[in-house]
Design an enzyme around this catalytic site. Sequence first.
Site, PDB file in Angstrom:
ATOM      1  N   CYS A 249       0.669  -1.253  -0.461  1.00 41.13           N
ATOM      2  CA  CYS A 249      -0.356  -0.200  -0.473  1.00 41.13           C
ATOM      3  C   CYS A 249       0.869   0.806  -0.336  1.00 41.13           C
ATOM      4  CB  CYS A 249      -0.876  -0.123   0.562  1.00 41.13           C
ATOM      5  SG  CYS A 249      -1.381  -1.652   1.802  1.00 41.13           S
TER       6      CYS A 249
ATOM      7  N   ARG B  15       2.436   0.418  -6.105  1.00 44.26           N
ATOM      8  CA  ARG B  15       3.218  -0.873  -5.265  1.00 44.26           C
ATOM      9  C   ARG B  15       1.620  -1.304  -4.765  1.00 44.26           C
ATOM     10  NH1 ARG B  15       6.773   1.202  -1.535  1.00 44.26           N
ATOM     11  NH2 ARG B  15       5.960   0.304   0.127  1.00 44.26           N
TER      12      ARG B  15
ATOM     13  N   TRP C 213      -4.292  -2.133  -0.897  1.00 44.00           N
ATOM     14  CA  TRP C 213      -3.660  -3.420  -1.166  1.00 44.00           C
ATOM     15  C   TRP C 213      -4.307  -4.525   0.057  1.00 44.00           C
ATOM     16  CZ3 TRP C 213      -1.157  -8.209  -0.559  1.00 44.00           C
ATOM     17  CH2 TRP C 213      -1.061  -9.144  -1.333  1.00 44.00           C
TER      18      TRP C 213
ATOM     19  N   ASN D  51       0.081   1.729   6.505  1.00 44.78           N
ATOM     20  CA  ASN D  51       0.016   0.529   5.589  1.00 44.78           C
ATOM     21  C   ASN D  51       0.927  -1.231   6.493  1.00 44.78           C
ATOM     22  OD1 ASN D  51       0.181   1.619   3.179  1.00 44.78           O
ATOM     23  ND2 ASN D  51       2.044   1.889   3.353  1.00 44.78           N
ATOM     24  N   GLY D  52       0.977  -1.881   6.970  1.00 44.69           N
ATOM     25  CA  GLY D  52       1.268  -3.675   7.302  1.00 44.69           C
ATOM     26  C   GLY D  52      -0.077  -4.083   7.875  1.00 44.69           C
TER      27      GLY D  52
ATOM     28  N   GLU E 286      12.293 -18.196 -14.713  1.00 48.27           N
ATOM     29  CA  GLU E 286      11.716 -16.625 -13.832  1.00 48.27           C
ATOM     30  C   GLU E 286      11.477 -15.914 -15.308  1.00 48.27           C
ATOM     31  OE1 GLU E 286      12.038 -13.960 -13.433  1.00 48.27           O
ATOM     32  OE2 GLU E 286      12.037 -11.982 -14.005  1.00 48.27           O
TER      33      GLU E 286
ATOM     34  N   LYS F  28       7.469 -14.165 -15.095  1.00 48.27           N
ATOM     35  CA  LYS F  28       7.520 -12.849 -15.960  1.00 48.27           C
ATOM     36  C   LYS F  28       5.788 -13.287 -16.897  1.00 48.27           C
ATOM     37  CE  LYS F  28       8.905 -11.052 -14.410  1.00 48.27           C
ATOM     38  NZ  LYS F  28       9.809 -11.308 -13.208  1.00 48.27           N
TER      39      LYS F  28
ATOM     40  N   GLU G 182       2.634 -13.801 -14.688  1.00 53.47           N
ATOM     41  CA  GLU G 182       2.517 -12.121 -13.998  1.00 53.47           C
ATOM     42  C   GLU G 182       1.548 -11.364 -14.606  1.00 53.47           C
ATOM     43  OE1 GLU G 182       5.517 -10.418 -11.282  1.00 53.47           O
ATOM     44  OE2 GLU G 182       6.918 -11.349 -12.940  1.00 53.47           O
TER      45      GLU G 182
ATOM     46  N   HIS H 257      10.339 -36.605 -16.194  1.00 59.89           N
ATOM     47  CA  HIS H 257       9.548 -36.994 -15.676  1.00 59.89           C
ATOM     48  C   HIS H 257       8.151 -36.545 -14.558  1.00 59.89           C
ATOM     49  CE1 HIS H 257      13.567 -39.566 -14.330  1.00 59.89           C
ATOM     50  NE2 HIS H 257      14.205 -37.583 -14.998  1.00 59.89           N
TER      51      HIS H 257
ATOM     52  N   LYS I 222       4.184  -4.620  -6.078  1.00 57.28           N
ATOM     53  CA  LYS I 222       5.032  -4.361  -6.654  1.00 57.28           C
ATOM     54  C   LYS I 222       6.280  -4.884  -4.897  1.00 57.28           C
ATOM     55  CE  LYS I 222       9.195  -3.412  -8.783  1.00 57.28           C
ATOM     56  NZ  LYS I 222       9.637  -3.917  -9.963  1.00 57.28           N
TER      57      LYS I 222
HETATM   58  C1  F6R Z   1       8.291 -10.779 -10.404  1.00 55.42           C
HETATM   59  C2  F6R Z   1       8.848  -9.552  -9.395  1.00 55.42           C
HETATM   60  C3  F6R Z   1       8.616 -10.523  -7.435  1.00 55.42           C
HETATM   61  C4  F6R Z   1       9.700  -9.840  -6.374  1.00 55.42           C
HETATM   62  C5  F6R Z   1       9.498  -9.861  -4.987  1.00 55.42           C
HETATM   63  C6  F6R Z   1      10.465 -10.199  -4.493  1.00 55.42           C
HETATM   64  O1  F6R Z   1       8.609  -9.796 -11.815  1.00 55.42           O
HETATM   65  O2  F6R Z   1       8.488  -8.662  -9.115  1.00 55.42           O
HETATM   66  O3  F6R Z   1       8.831 -12.065  -7.566  1.00 55.42           O
HETATM   67  O4  F6R Z   1      11.071 -10.504  -7.684  1.00 55.42           O
HETATM   68  O5  F6R Z   1       8.425 -10.513  -4.906  1.00 55.42           O
HETATM   69  O6  F6R Z   1      10.509  -8.523  -4.688  1.00 55.42           O
HETATM   70  P1  F6R Z   1      12.089  -8.159  -4.094  1.00 55.42           P
HETATM   71  O7  F6R Z   1      12.724  -8.210  -5.253  1.00 55.42           O
HETATM   72  O8  F6R Z   1      11.835  -6.473  -3.709  1.00 55.42           O
HETATM   73  O9  F6R Z   1      12.305  -8.027  -3.032  1.00 55.42           O
END
Ligand code: F6R
Length: 608
Positions: free
Chosen positions: A2, A27, A74, A100-101, A481, A485, A488, A504, A603
């Site tokens: 948030c 965020r 959020w 937030n939290g 990865e 990508k 998500e 397997h 984020k």
């Molecule tokens: C995927 C993504 C998330 C972050 C994860 C960790 O694209 O962005 O999987 O990598 O939430 O976030 P950080 O690196 O900020 O600890």
Amino acid sequence: MCGIVGYIGEKQATTLLVDGLKRLEYRGYDSAGVSLMNGNGLETRKAKGKIAMLEQAIASDPIKGKIGIAHTRWATHGPPNECNAHPHHDCKGKISVVHNGIIENYGPLRAMLQKTGHVFVSETDTEVLAHLIEAAFDGNLEDAVVDALALVEGTYGIAVLSADDPDKIVAARKGSPLLIGIGEGENYVASDVAAILAHTREVVYLDDGEMAVLTRDGYSVCDLYQQTVKKGVSRIDWDLDQIEKGGFDHFMLKEIMEQPQTITNTMRGRLVTEEGFSKLGGLNLSMEELQNLDQIIITACGTSWHSALIGELMIEEHARIRCEVEYASEFRYRNPIVTDKTLCVVISQSGETADTLAAMREAKRRGARTLGLVNQVGSTIAREDDGGIYLHAGPEIGVASTKAFTSQVIALALLTLKLGRLRNMSVVQGRDIAQAMEALPAQIQSILDRASEVETIAEAFSDATNFLYLGRGYNFPVALEGALKLKEISYIHAEGYPAAEMKHGPIALIDADMPVVFIAPHDSVFEKVVSNVQEVKARGGRVIAITSREEPSLAGKIDYEFRIPETIDMLNPVLAAIPLQLLAYYIAAKRGLNVDQPRNLAKSVTVE
Ligand code: F6R
């Protein structure tokens, strides 16, 4: 997750606060709200959905004031709707809180407050804070906040207004980032510097257990026993255009395109090519401590966890130190073996991820030295680690991490060089690695210049419902990865697998409707990957291959190919990740999805 922004000064605050929220929207973003002190008392507007909805609510029923707090939510407790959006109020509408939290003991606190007559209107944990502050209020807001917080278990970054103590904002932090922005005749509070960068570059980061009182003319910081805390002022050197789209349709595309520059920034001043060495000024570990390390644990979440897997391979292959990678969320709840010769490397773009932070604290408690690979300067992990390597990738706004990933891999390569050269890596080996690193920015640029080739592939697959990503060795984490990508931002189900493991189980899924992306540059396991390509082709699968040269052994076996330049094995992930980022981006964009703000995601995940 948030976002919070607050203002006290001489300007009309509504637009300023809403603009601040827009910069925090990345965020977390299912609802938003703002409270202003209008001269007679508090007035609040809230809306479900994007900030644009809040703007509409304000346009149809304007509010004015020079002191205010605002929030993007959020959802954690209670669905996203207007009622659950912040700010929240006490019974009389005289106290306004953004938070937030998570308040973990909100259930018993709510029951206790209800028994004494408090009436709740939302399903949120936050609302208990407003009522607790109301119950404790005796004319002075900061005293009431201190009393209220003494009863609270959990995490918070809060900003509070009171109509009965009107000329201040009180803010407090435990486990959720918060900072003060210092202006002239005005001050700000925010959960993220992006919200206030248009107005000031001078900030004070609050630490856990601290409370700030902001007035027009100043601010003070104390602990929760109201003992004054002396704080340093930091200067932010990002530019505003770094947090704007700069002509691109999406932040994600802008950030993908920035990677030649961002990895250059990660390497700048650190790579000593001639000596095959790296200078890492912030490690805070003596030569002797570095030489005596008996194991490295790397902990992280999500994309950062994928770069950790690449780091593990690099460190074991080239520095010959035992290395384990742990999901931060798992590490904190098991009983790991950690000694005083353990280095715990903590990787986080935001530096605020709750699980990663908790894992770092746990490693510290067990006696490990901690090293943060963090992008966000001044973030909690960066401030609490024993040493660090800043990524210097600049602000990453798109929710899907791209440029932070490649900078993390570069930072891990720098660390590998440092550790390897202190052990048995020769100067010649070190120089080979350093030269290969130096070549990467131009190699990435050559991939980006051919982005339209990836777009063509995306066109062919934008209707797919499943994807498999396969790679071996250094490219297995790249497969993970690539799949992350895609899922998500495009909501297409995708899995990453070690290519040989496919036999397997997942091979049962292969048919003409299952695109399979092979990450197959010409490295030491290439021939093995060819056999896996054959296995897929024999079952009618459609193959997209990321290769690095004309491969006769693949002739007739692949449907779509994208070439990346050649580099050494350990650096292949930096190059191979780029077309996979582009593939995910173009598929999501072709499906008309909100690339920068995918559903359900935030984020910075500051809750457990
Ligand atoms: C995927 C993504 C998330 C972050 C994860 C960790 O694209 O962005 O999987 O990598 O939430 O976030 P950080 O690196 O900020 O600890």
